[in-house]
Design a protein around this motif. Structure first.
Motif, PDB file in Angstrom:
ATOM      1  N   LEU A  40       0.834  -1.197   0.000  1.00 55.36           N
ATOM      2  CA  LEU A  40       0.000   0.000   0.000  1.00 55.36           C
ATOM      3  C   LEU A  40       0.872   1.250   0.000  1.00 55.36           C
ATOM      4  O   LEU A  40       0.582   2.239  -0.699  1.00 55.36           O
ATOM      5  CB  LEU A  40      -0.922   0.016   1.220  1.00 55.36           C
ATOM      6  N   THR A  41       1.938   1.205   0.770  1.00 55.05           N
ATOM      7  CA  THR A  41       2.813   2.377   0.898  1.00 55.05           C
ATOM      8  C   THR A  41       3.782   2.486  -0.265  1.00 55.05           C
ATOM      9  O   THR A  41       3.893   3.543  -0.903  1.00 55.05           O
ATOM     10  CB  THR A  41       3.593   2.301   2.228  1.00 55.05           C
ATOM     11  N   VAL A  46       0.237   5.117  -0.885  1.00 53.74           N
ATOM     12  CA  VAL A  46      -0.468   5.467   0.343  1.00 53.74           C
ATOM     13  C   VAL A  46       0.570   5.775   1.425  1.00 53.74           C
ATOM     14  O   VAL A  46       1.604   5.111   1.516  1.00 53.74           O
ATOM     15  CB  VAL A  46      -1.388   4.311   0.790  1.00 53.74           C
ATOM     16  N   SER A  47       0.309   6.778   2.242  1.00 52.09           N
ATOM     17  CA  SER A  47       1.260   7.110   3.307  1.00 52.09           C
ATOM     18  C   SER A  47       1.348   5.968   4.310  1.00 52.09           C
ATOM     19  O   SER A  47       0.437   5.134   4.420  1.00 52.09           O
ATOM     20  CB  SER A  47       0.826   8.385   4.028  1.00 52.09           C
ATOM     21  N   ALA A  50      -1.564   6.044   6.783  1.00 53.59           N
ATOM     22  CA  ALA A  50      -2.817   5.598   6.176  1.00 53.59           C
ATOM     23  C   ALA A  50      -2.790   4.101   5.899  1.00 53.59           C
ATOM     24  O   ALA A  50      -3.804   3.403   6.053  1.00 53.59           O
ATOM     25  CB  ALA A  50      -3.074   6.368   4.891  1.00 53.59           C
ATOM     26  N   GLY A  51      -1.615   3.592   5.500  1.00 54.51           N
ATOM     27  CA  GLY A  51      -1.502   2.159   5.251  1.00 54.51           C
ATOM     28  C   GLY A  51      -1.724   1.333   6.498  1.00 54.51           C
ATOM     29  O   GLY A  51      -2.365   0.275   6.458  1.00 54.51           O
TER      30      GLY A  51
END
Length: 320
Positions: A40-41, A46-47, A50-51
Protein backbone atom coordinates in the motif's frame (compact mmCIF):
# COMPACT_ATOMS: atom_id res chain seq x y z
CA UNK A 1 -35.22 -28.24 -14.63
CA UNK A 2 -37.02 -24.99 -15.48
CA UNK A 3 -35.33 -21.79 -16.55
CA UNK A 4 -36.39 -20.22 -13.25
CA UNK A 5 -34.73 -23.00 -11.31
CA UNK A 6 -31.52 -22.68 -13.32
CA UNK A 7 -31.48 -18.91 -12.77
CA UNK A 8 -32.03 -19.34 -9.04
CA UNK A 9 -29.24 -21.93 -8.80
CA UNK A 10 -26.88 -19.67 -10.75
CA UNK A 11 -27.72 -16.78 -8.43
CA UNK A 12 -26.83 -18.88 -5.40
CA UNK A 13 -23.54 -19.93 -6.98
CA UNK A 14 -22.63 -16.32 -7.81
CA UNK A 15 -23.39 -15.17 -4.27
CA UNK A 16 -21.35 -17.99 -2.75
CA UNK A 17 -18.55 -17.43 -5.27
CA UNK A 18 -18.22 -13.75 -4.34
CA UNK A 19 -18.36 -14.63 -0.66
CA UNK A 20 -15.57 -17.18 -1.00
CA UNK A 21 -13.42 -14.74 -3.00
CA UNK A 22 -13.69 -12.16 -0.23
CA UNK A 23 -12.96 -14.78 2.42
CA UNK A 24 -9.90 -16.00 0.51
CA UNK A 25 -8.75 -12.39 0.28
CA UNK A 26 -9.07 -12.05 4.05
CA UNK A 27 -7.12 -15.25 4.67
CA UNK A 28 -4.41 -14.17 2.23
CA UNK A 29 -4.05 -10.72 3.78
CA UNK A 30 -3.93 -12.13 7.31
CA UNK A 31 -1.12 -14.46 6.25
CA UNK A 32 0.89 -11.59 4.77
CA UNK A 33 -0.47 -8.46 6.42
CA UNK A 34 2.95 -6.82 6.58
CA UNK A 35 3.49 -7.36 2.86
CA UNK A 36 0.04 -5.99 2.02
CA UNK A 37 0.64 -2.93 4.20
CA UNK A 38 4.07 -2.38 2.64
CA UNK A 39 2.62 -2.60 -0.87
CA UNK A 40 0.00 0.00 0.00
CA UNK A 41 2.81 2.38 0.90
CA UNK A 42 5.58 1.46 -1.54
CA UNK A 43 3.59 0.48 -4.62
CA UNK A 44 0.29 2.33 -4.39
CA UNK A 45 1.47 5.62 -2.92
CA UNK A 46 -0.47 5.47 0.34
CA UNK A 47 1.26 7.11 3.31
CA UNK A 48 2.66 4.86 6.04
CA UNK A 49 0.09 6.10 8.56
CA UNK A 50 -2.82 5.60 6.18
CA UNK A 51 -1.50 2.16 5.25
CA UNK A 52 -1.40 1.12 8.91
CA UNK A 53 -5.05 2.17 9.26
CA UNK A 54 -6.28 0.84 5.92
CA UNK A 55 -4.87 -2.67 6.40
CA UNK A 56 -7.15 -3.70 9.30
CA UNK A 57 -10.06 -1.69 7.85
CA UNK A 58 -9.89 -3.47 4.50
CA UNK A 59 -9.50 -6.89 6.11
CA UNK A 60 -12.44 -6.25 8.45
CA UNK A 61 -14.66 -4.98 5.63
CA UNK A 62 -13.87 -7.95 3.43
CA UNK A 63 -14.47 -10.37 6.31
CA UNK A 64 -17.86 -8.81 7.07
CA UNK A 65 -18.92 -8.99 3.43
CA UNK A 66 -17.70 -12.58 3.12
CA UNK A 67 -19.74 -13.81 6.08
CA UNK A 68 -22.82 -11.86 4.99
CA UNK A 69 -22.65 -13.29 1.47
CA UNK A 70 -21.95 -16.84 2.55
CA UNK A 71 -24.77 -16.64 5.07
CA UNK A 72 -27.16 -14.72 2.76
CA UNK A 73 -27.61 -12.03 5.40
CA UNK A 74 -28.86 -8.87 3.63
CA UNK A 75 -27.08 -10.01 0.48
CA UNK A 76 -29.40 -8.18 -1.92
CA UNK A 77 -30.00 -5.16 0.29
CA UNK A 78 -26.41 -4.45 1.36
CA UNK A 79 -23.70 -7.07 0.91
CA UNK A 80 -23.73 -7.46 -2.89
CA UNK A 81 -24.06 -3.71 -3.63
CA UNK A 82 -21.26 -3.02 -1.13
CA UNK A 83 -19.09 -5.73 -2.72
CA UNK A 84 -19.73 -4.22 -6.15
CA UNK A 85 -18.81 -0.71 -4.98
CA UNK A 86 -15.67 -1.94 -3.23
CA UNK A 87 -14.49 -3.97 -6.22
CA UNK A 88 -15.19 -1.17 -8.70
CA UNK A 89 -13.37 1.43 -6.60
CA UNK A 90 -10.37 -0.82 -5.98
CA UNK A 91 -10.17 -1.98 -9.61
CA UNK A 92 -10.33 1.60 -10.89
CA UNK A 93 -7.54 2.61 -8.48
CA UNK A 94 -5.17 -0.27 -9.22
CA UNK A 95 -6.05 -0.09 -12.92
CA UNK A 96 -4.91 3.52 -12.98
CA UNK A 97 -1.72 2.56 -11.16
CA UNK A 98 -1.20 -0.34 -13.56
CA UNK A 99 -1.34 1.97 -16.57
CA UNK A 100 0.68 4.86 -15.15
CA UNK A 101 3.22 3.14 -12.87
CA UNK A 102 6.10 0.91 -13.92
CA UNK A 103 5.25 -1.88 -11.49
CA UNK A 104 2.35 -2.31 -9.04
CA UNK A 105 2.14 -4.92 -6.30
CA UNK A 106 -0.85 -5.79 -4.17
CA UNK A 107 -0.56 -9.21 -2.48
CA UNK A 108 -4.33 -8.97 -2.10
CA UNK A 109 -4.64 -12.74 -1.77
CA UNK A 110 -1.32 -13.32 -0.06
CA UNK A 111 0.37 -14.27 -3.32
CA UNK A 112 4.09 -13.94 -3.86
CA UNK A 113 5.46 -10.47 -4.38
CA UNK A 114 4.80 -10.41 -8.12
CA UNK A 115 3.58 -7.33 -9.97
CA UNK A 116 -0.08 -6.82 -10.69
CA UNK A 117 -1.00 -8.17 -14.12
CA UNK A 118 -3.75 -7.67 -16.67
CA UNK A 119 -5.11 -11.07 -15.61
CA UNK A 120 -5.70 -9.72 -12.09
CA UNK A 121 -7.72 -6.86 -13.58
CA UNK A 122 -9.58 -9.39 -15.73
CA UNK A 123 -10.48 -11.37 -12.61
CA UNK A 124 -11.92 -8.28 -10.98
CA UNK A 125 -13.83 -7.39 -14.15
CA UNK A 126 -15.38 -10.88 -14.21
CA UNK A 127 -16.44 -10.53 -10.57
CA UNK A 128 -17.89 -7.07 -11.20
CA UNK A 129 -19.87 -8.41 -14.15
CA UNK A 130 -21.14 -11.37 -12.13
CA UNK A 131 -22.28 -9.15 -9.26
CA UNK A 132 -23.94 -6.66 -11.62
CA UNK A 133 -25.81 -9.52 -13.29
CA UNK A 134 -26.84 -10.91 -9.92
CA UNK A 135 -28.26 -7.55 -8.87
CA UNK A 136 -30.05 -7.03 -12.20
CA UNK A 137 -31.95 -10.30 -12.33
CA UNK A 138 -34.65 -10.88 -9.73
CA UNK A 139 -33.81 -13.53 -7.17
CA UNK A 140 -35.94 -16.61 -6.65
CA UNK A 141 -35.93 -18.63 -3.46
CA UNK A 142 -34.42 -22.11 -3.59
CA UNK A 143 -35.30 -25.03 -1.36
CA UNK A 144 -32.26 -27.28 -1.26
CA UNK A 145 -31.29 -30.10 1.01
CA UNK A 146 -28.17 -29.75 3.19
CA UNK A 147 -26.33 -32.00 0.73
CA UNK A 148 -27.24 -29.72 -2.18
CA UNK A 149 -26.13 -26.64 -0.25
CA UNK A 150 -22.85 -28.33 0.62
CA UNK A 151 -22.29 -29.27 -3.01
CA UNK A 152 -23.08 -25.72 -4.17
CA UNK A 153 -20.67 -24.28 -1.60
CA UNK A 154 -17.93 -26.68 -2.71
CA UNK A 155 -18.42 -25.83 -6.39
CA UNK A 156 -18.38 -22.11 -5.59
CA UNK A 157 -15.20 -22.54 -3.54
CA UNK A 158 -13.46 -24.31 -6.42
CA UNK A 159 -14.51 -21.53 -8.81
CA UNK A 160 -13.32 -18.90 -6.34
CA UNK A 161 -9.94 -20.59 -5.94
CA UNK A 162 -9.57 -20.65 -9.72
CA UNK A 163 -10.42 -16.95 -9.99
CA UNK A 164 -8.01 -16.02 -7.21
CA UNK A 165 -5.21 -17.81 -9.07
CA UNK A 166 -6.34 -16.74 -12.54
CA UNK A 167 -2.95 -15.17 -13.32
CA UNK A 168 -1.04 -18.32 -12.43
CA UNK A 169 -3.50 -20.58 -14.31
CA UNK A 170 -3.30 -18.54 -17.53
CA UNK A 171 0.49 -18.20 -17.36
CA UNK A 172 0.94 -21.95 -16.90
CA UNK A 173 -1.47 -22.65 -19.76
CA UNK A 174 0.34 -20.21 -22.04
CA UNK A 175 3.72 -21.66 -21.12
CA UNK A 176 2.48 -25.17 -21.81
CA UNK A 177 1.34 -24.10 -25.29
CA UNK A 178 4.22 -21.75 -25.98
CA UNK A 179 6.62 -22.31 -28.81
CA UNK A 180 10.08 -23.58 -28.02
CA UNK A 181 12.97 -21.11 -27.68
CA UNK A 182 14.87 -20.31 -30.86
CA UNK A 183 17.31 -23.14 -31.66
CA UNK A 184 20.99 -22.32 -31.18
CA UNK A 185 23.00 -22.55 -34.39
CA UNK A 186 20.14 -21.71 -36.73
CA UNK A 187 19.46 -18.41 -38.49
CA UNK A 188 17.22 -15.95 -36.68
CA UNK A 189 14.32 -14.73 -38.81
CA UNK A 190 14.57 -11.04 -39.58
CA UNK A 191 11.93 -8.66 -38.25
CA UNK A 192 11.35 -4.96 -38.84
CA UNK A 193 11.09 -2.39 -36.08
CA UNK A 194 11.54 1.30 -35.38
CA UNK A 195 14.14 3.03 -33.26
CA UNK A 196 12.62 4.45 -30.08
CA UNK A 197 14.75 7.59 -30.32
CA UNK A 198 13.77 8.83 -33.78
CA UNK A 199 11.38 6.30 -35.34
CA UNK A 200 13.89 5.25 -37.99
CA UNK A 201 13.16 1.78 -39.46
CA UNK A 202 15.64 -0.93 -38.53
CA UNK A 203 15.99 -4.62 -39.39
CA UNK A 204 16.75 -7.11 -36.63
CA UNK A 205 19.07 -8.89 -36.14
CA UNK A 206 20.80 -7.04 -39.00
CA UNK A 207 23.57 -8.25 -41.27
CA UNK A 208 27.35 -8.50 -41.27
CA UNK A 209 27.76 -7.61 -37.60
CA UNK A 210 27.40 -9.55 -34.38
CA UNK A 211 24.47 -8.35 -32.31
CA UNK A 212 23.09 -8.88 -28.83
CA UNK A 213 19.30 -8.51 -28.60
CA UNK A 214 18.11 -7.83 -25.07
CA UNK A 215 14.54 -8.22 -23.85
CA UNK A 216 13.47 -6.31 -20.74
CA UNK A 217 10.09 -5.39 -19.31
CA UNK A 218 9.16 -2.27 -17.40
CA UNK A 219 6.94 -4.48 -15.22
CA UNK A 220 9.78 -6.86 -14.37
CA UNK A 221 11.35 -5.83 -11.02
CA UNK A 222 14.68 -7.51 -11.78
CA UNK A 223 14.91 -5.83 -15.20
CA UNK A 224 15.28 -2.37 -13.71
CA UNK A 225 18.32 -3.51 -11.76
CA UNK A 226 19.97 -4.62 -15.01
CA UNK A 227 19.80 -1.19 -16.67
CA UNK A 228 23.10 0.24 -15.29
CA UNK A 229 24.94 -2.96 -16.18
CA UNK A 230 23.63 -2.90 -19.76
CA UNK A 231 24.38 0.80 -20.16
CA UNK A 232 27.95 0.15 -19.05
CA UNK A 233 28.39 -2.42 -21.86
CA UNK A 234 27.47 -0.07 -24.71
CA UNK A 235 30.84 1.64 -25.19
CA UNK A 236 33.10 -1.46 -25.01
CA UNK A 237 30.63 -3.41 -27.17
CA UNK A 238 30.87 -0.76 -29.88
CA UNK A 239 34.66 -0.88 -29.67
CA UNK A 240 34.54 -4.69 -29.99
CA UNK A 241 32.23 -4.60 -33.02
CA UNK A 242 29.20 -5.91 -31.13
CA UNK A 243 25.93 -4.10 -31.65
CA UNK A 244 23.50 -4.07 -28.71
CA UNK A 245 19.78 -3.51 -29.15
CA UNK A 246 17.02 -3.59 -26.60
CA UNK A 247 13.85 -4.99 -28.17
CA UNK A 248 10.40 -4.17 -26.84
CA UNK A 249 6.73 -4.20 -27.81
CA UNK A 250 5.74 -1.80 -25.02
CA UNK A 251 4.36 1.68 -25.72
CA UNK A 252 7.00 4.30 -26.43
CA UNK A 253 5.88 6.53 -23.56
CA UNK A 254 6.36 3.74 -21.06
CA UNK A 255 9.79 2.86 -22.43
CA UNK A 256 10.90 6.50 -22.17
CA UNK A 257 9.94 6.48 -18.50
CA UNK A 258 11.66 3.16 -17.92
CA UNK A 259 14.95 3.58 -19.79
CA UNK A 260 17.84 6.03 -19.32
CA UNK A 261 18.83 8.18 -22.30
CA UNK A 262 21.73 6.00 -23.46
CA UNK A 263 19.51 2.90 -23.62
CA UNK A 264 16.67 4.69 -25.39
CA UNK A 265 19.07 5.32 -28.26
CA UNK A 266 19.61 1.58 -28.80
CA UNK A 267 16.01 0.44 -28.21
CA UNK A 268 13.95 -0.96 -31.09
CA UNK A 269 10.16 -1.03 -30.82
CA UNK A 270 8.45 -3.90 -32.65
CA UNK A 271 4.94 -5.27 -32.84
CA UNK A 272 3.81 -7.91 -30.35
CA UNK A 273 3.77 -10.54 -33.11
CA UNK A 274 7.34 -9.75 -34.17
CA UNK A 275 8.47 -9.64 -30.55
CA UNK A 276 7.10 -13.16 -30.08
CA UNK A 277 9.08 -14.36 -33.11
CA UNK A 278 12.32 -13.28 -31.44
CA UNK A 279 11.36 -14.20 -27.87
CA UNK A 280 8.68 -16.94 -28.10
CA UNK A 281 8.81 -17.73 -24.37
CA UNK A 282 8.40 -14.04 -23.43
CA UNK A 283 11.34 -14.27 -21.01
CA UNK A 284 12.73 -11.17 -19.27
CA UNK A 285 15.46 -10.16 -18.66
CA UNK A 286 16.57 -12.22 -21.64
CA UNK A 287 19.23 -12.06 -24.34
CA UNK A 288 20.08 -13.47 -27.78
CA UNK A 289 23.68 -13.48 -29.03
CA UNK A 290 23.65 -13.57 -32.84
CA UNK A 291 26.75 -13.77 -35.01
CA UNK A 292 27.49 -11.75 -38.16
CA UNK A 293 25.88 -14.43 -40.36
CA UNK A 294 22.57 -14.12 -38.46
CA UNK A 295 22.87 -17.45 -36.62
CA UNK A 296 21.96 -17.69 -32.94
CA UNK A 297 25.06 -18.44 -30.84
CA UNK A 298 23.60 -18.28 -27.32
CA UNK A 299 20.40 -17.37 -25.49
CA UNK A 300 19.42 -17.18 -21.86
CA UNK A 301 18.50 -15.06 -18.91
CA UNK A 302 20.66 -12.00 -18.30
CA UNK A 303 23.03 -12.98 -15.51
CA UNK A 304 23.74 -16.57 -16.56
CA UNK A 305 27.22 -17.93 -17.41
CA UNK A 306 27.22 -16.81 -21.05
CA UNK A 307 26.13 -13.34 -20.03
CA UNK A 308 28.83 -13.14 -17.38
CA UNK A 309 31.36 -14.26 -19.98
CA UNK A 310 30.30 -11.38 -22.23
CA UNK A 311 30.69 -8.98 -19.31
CA UNK A 312 34.21 -10.24 -18.69
CA UNK A 313 35.12 -9.80 -22.37
CA UNK A 314 33.74 -6.26 -22.39
CA UNK A 315 35.72 -5.46 -19.22
CA UNK A 316 38.87 -6.56 -21.03
CA UNK A 317 37.99 -4.36 -24.01
CA UNK A 318 37.33 -1.38 -21.72
CA UNK A 319 40.63 -1.90 -19.93
CA UNK A 320 42.67 -2.21 -23.15
Amino acid sequence: MTAMTVTAAAAVLVRLLVGWVFLLAVVGKLRSAARFRANLTESMGVSAGAGAVLTPVVISAEAALAFMLLGDMQARAFAMPAALALLMAFTAFVGYKYVTADSVRCSCFGEADRPLSAYDLLRNALLIGAIAGWLYWPAAAVRWTPVQWTLAAAVALLLAAGLVRLHEVIVRFRNARAAQPLPVGEAVAAVMGKMLSDGAPVMLPGVEQAVALLFLSSRCPSCRGKLPEIARLLAPATAAGLKIHLVSAEPAWRLRRFLPDELRRVTVVVSARRYARLNPMMFAPYYLFIDASGALQAAGLIGDDDWLSLNAQMDEVAAA
